[in-house]
Design a protein around this motif. Structure first.
Motif, PDB file in Angstrom:
ATOM      1  N   SER A 289       5.001   9.388   3.317  1.00 43.98           N
ATOM      2  CA  SER A 289       4.242   8.177   2.989  1.00 43.98           C
ATOM      3  C   SER A 289       3.921   7.344   4.222  1.00 43.98           C
ATOM      4  O   SER A 289       3.036   6.474   4.176  1.00 43.98           O
ATOM      5  CB  SER A 289       5.016   7.318   1.977  1.00 43.98           C
TER       6      SER A 289
ATOM      7  N   TYR B 265       0.313   6.850   5.269  1.00 45.66           N
ATOM      8  CA  TYR B 265      -0.618   6.219   4.331  1.00 45.66           C
ATOM      9  C   TYR B 265      -0.333   4.719   4.201  1.00 45.66           C
ATOM     10  O   TYR B 265       0.751   4.239   4.549  1.00 45.66           O
ATOM     11  CB  TYR B 265      -0.525   6.896   2.954  1.00 45.66           C
ATOM     12  N   VAL B 266      -1.317   4.001   3.680  1.00 47.38           N
ATOM     13  CA  VAL B 266      -1.203   2.542   3.596  1.00 47.38           C
ATOM     14  C   VAL B 266      -0.211   2.099   2.530  1.00 47.38           C
ATOM     15  O   VAL B 266       0.212   0.941   2.525  1.00 47.38           O
ATOM     16  CB  VAL B 266      -2.581   1.896   3.313  1.00 47.38           C
ATOM     17  N   ASP B 267       0.149   2.999   1.602  1.00 48.22           N
ATOM     18  CA  ASP B 267       1.090   2.625   0.534  1.00 48.22           C
ATOM     19  C   ASP B 267       2.529   2.967   0.906  1.00 48.22           C
ATOM     20  O   ASP B 267       3.381   3.125   0.031  1.00 48.22           O
ATOM     21  CB  ASP B 267       0.710   3.291  -0.782  1.00 48.22           C
ATOM     22  N   GLU B 268       2.809   3.053   2.188  1.00 45.73           N
ATOM     23  CA  GLU B 268       4.139   3.442   2.655  1.00 45.73           C
ATOM     24  C   GLU B 268       5.248   2.595   2.043  1.00 45.73           C
ATOM     25  O   GLU B 268       6.240   3.113   1.524  1.00 45.73           O
ATOM     26  CB  GLU B 268       4.215   3.344   4.182  1.00 45.73           C
ATOM     27  N   LYS B 269       5.087   1.267   2.065  1.00 47.09           N
ATOM     28  CA  LYS B 269       6.142   0.392   1.558  1.00 47.09           C
ATOM     29  C   LYS B 269       6.309   0.541   0.049  1.00 47.09           C
ATOM     30  O   LYS B 269       7.431   0.522  -0.470  1.00 47.09           O
ATOM     31  CB  LYS B 269       5.844  -1.058   1.925  1.00 47.09           C
ATOM     32  N   LEU B 270       5.206   0.697  -0.654  1.00 46.88           N
ATOM     33  CA  LEU B 270       5.291   0.867  -2.107  1.00 46.88           C
ATOM     34  C   LEU B 270       5.990   2.176  -2.461  1.00 46.88           C
ATOM     35  O   LEU B 270       6.844   2.214  -3.352  1.00 46.88           O
ATOM     36  CB  LEU B 270       3.882   0.847  -2.714  1.00 46.88           C
ATOM     37  N   THR B 271       5.633   3.239  -1.760  1.00 46.90           N
ATOM     38  CA  THR B 271       6.250   4.534  -2.021  1.00 46.90           C
ATOM     39  C   THR B 271       7.742   4.509  -1.701  1.00 46.90           C
ATOM     40  O   THR B 271       8.572   5.019  -2.465  1.00 46.90           O
ATOM     41  CB  THR B 271       5.565   5.636  -1.203  1.00 46.90           C
TER      42      THR B 271
ATOM     43  N   ASN C 101      -0.927  14.485  -1.944  1.00 45.49           N
ATOM     44  CA  ASN C 101       0.002  13.819  -2.853  1.00 45.49           C
ATOM     45  C   ASN C 101       1.450  14.193  -2.528  1.00 45.49           C
ATOM     46  O   ASN C 101       2.327  13.329  -2.438  1.00 45.49           O
ATOM     47  CB  ASN C 101      -0.296  14.198  -4.307  1.00 45.49           C
TER      48      ASN C 101
END
Length: 334
Positions: free
Chosen positions: A233, A236-242, A278
């Motif tokens: 992750s 990608y920009v969603d690293e913290k969310l993931t 993914n």
């Protein structure tokens, strides 16, 4: 926009005349697209046994025209009915799911597949499913459990998601297999698990936690190490969310099947697309490596230049034919 719950109620929010035309043949209507002024609608009408037909509805003229079938090659092929069921988890919780039996079967003493969905923040829904229909056509009973960790059932059901609460999710999936056996639907020695994405993770993790319950494992684009998933992750920009979704704690070690490959006792078949964004292809490469190091039976098929969904007729043909051959050989099906 997805329109469900029966033709008479769901489709009427677009126009009552659609109900009259489509309700006798279909039970599910999807709104696919619309013109800029929304006077013309593209609809997909389908059911569990009908892959679907595209229609064009003109709200001005009230005209509804058939455009084209979605899978014309299946027009004369009998499809298997998907029925909602519930089964008890080990703690007594009733788990919902969908059971599909081969056409003409009495539903007893069959080779069977538990097929957990991906996500994990997703759920299976009633309707046409090409993967399920293939296996049903090959004589398998298929059970799709909406295990705890699935979305759509509220926060209590969702738990902390299927990774952080993997013990509950995987437990429900294993109980799905036990139920198939206890009900006489599945032959105990011909029970397999097949999953894609999180479903592939669940298939492998079930092999770790309940060795031998399933006699064969097929995992497509699976997560195999939770810490590796976190590392992926970072691109990608969603690293913290993931990272927050995966969480921290002992569940990382215990819930990573690649770290416990030695506990898997049955043959494994892996598939992965080289360009998967993914779940990185390295997840399956790692699982393949660890299983081989542990002296386990594993076959790994990698598809060059394909992403997570393997959108290629040739790749999907390979996936289906190889999976069926693998299951028949492993389960002893003639």
């Amino acid at each position: 926009m997805l329109l469900r719950s029966g033709p008479a109620t769901s489709a009427s929010i677009i126009h009552d005349e659609i109900v009259v035309t489509l309700s006798t043949s279909f039970a599910q209507i999807d709104w696919v697209d619309a013109s800029e002024d929304e006077n013309k609608l593209v609809l997909l009408a389908s059911s569990d046994v009908k892959p679907g037909t595209f229609y064009l509805f003109d709200k001005t003229t009230h005209r509804l025209d058939e455009v084209m079938p979605l899978r014309p090659q299946l027009a004369d092929v009998p499809m298997a009915t998907m029925k909602p069921v519930t089964f008890p988890a080990s703690d007594g919780t009733q788990i919902p799911g969908y059971l599909t039996l081969p056409v003409g079967s009495d539903g007893k003493n069959l080779p069977a597949i538990v097929m957990p969905h991906g996500g994990p923040s997703s759920r299976d829904e009633w309707g046409f499913d090409w993967l399920v229909q293939f296996f049903a056509a090959r004589g398998y009973a298929v059970l799709q459990p909406n295990y705890r960790g699935s979305s759509g059932y509220g926060a209590d059901w969702y738990k902390k998601n299927g990774f952080q609460s993997w013990r509950t999710a995987i437990g429900d999936i294993d109980d799905a297999g036990r139920w198939l056996v206890s009900e006489g639907i599945a032959q105990p020695d011909k029970l397999a698990i097949v999953g894609w994405s999180y479903g592939g993770y669940a298939a492998l993790q079930s092999g770790v936690t309940e060795p031998g319950l399933y006699k064969a494992i097929v995992a497509v684009a699976p997560v195999t190490d939770l810490e590796e998933l976190r590392e992926e992750s970072k691109h990608y920009v969603d690293e913290k969310l993931t990272s927050a979704f995966i969480g921290e704690g002992p569940h990382i070690e215990a819930g990573s099947p690649a770290r416990h490959a030695d506990k898997i006792t049955v043959p494994v078949l892996l598939f992965h697309g080289e360009e998967d964004r993914n779940v990185d292809v390295e997840e399956s490469r790692l699982m393949d490596k660890r299983l081989k190091e542990a002296g386990k039976s594993v076959e790994y098929i990698e598809f060059p230049e394909l992403a997570h969904s393997l959108v290629s007729a040739d790749a999907r043909t390979t996936l289906l034919s190889k999976s069926d051959a693998f299951l028949r050989k492993t389960l002893g099906i003639k």
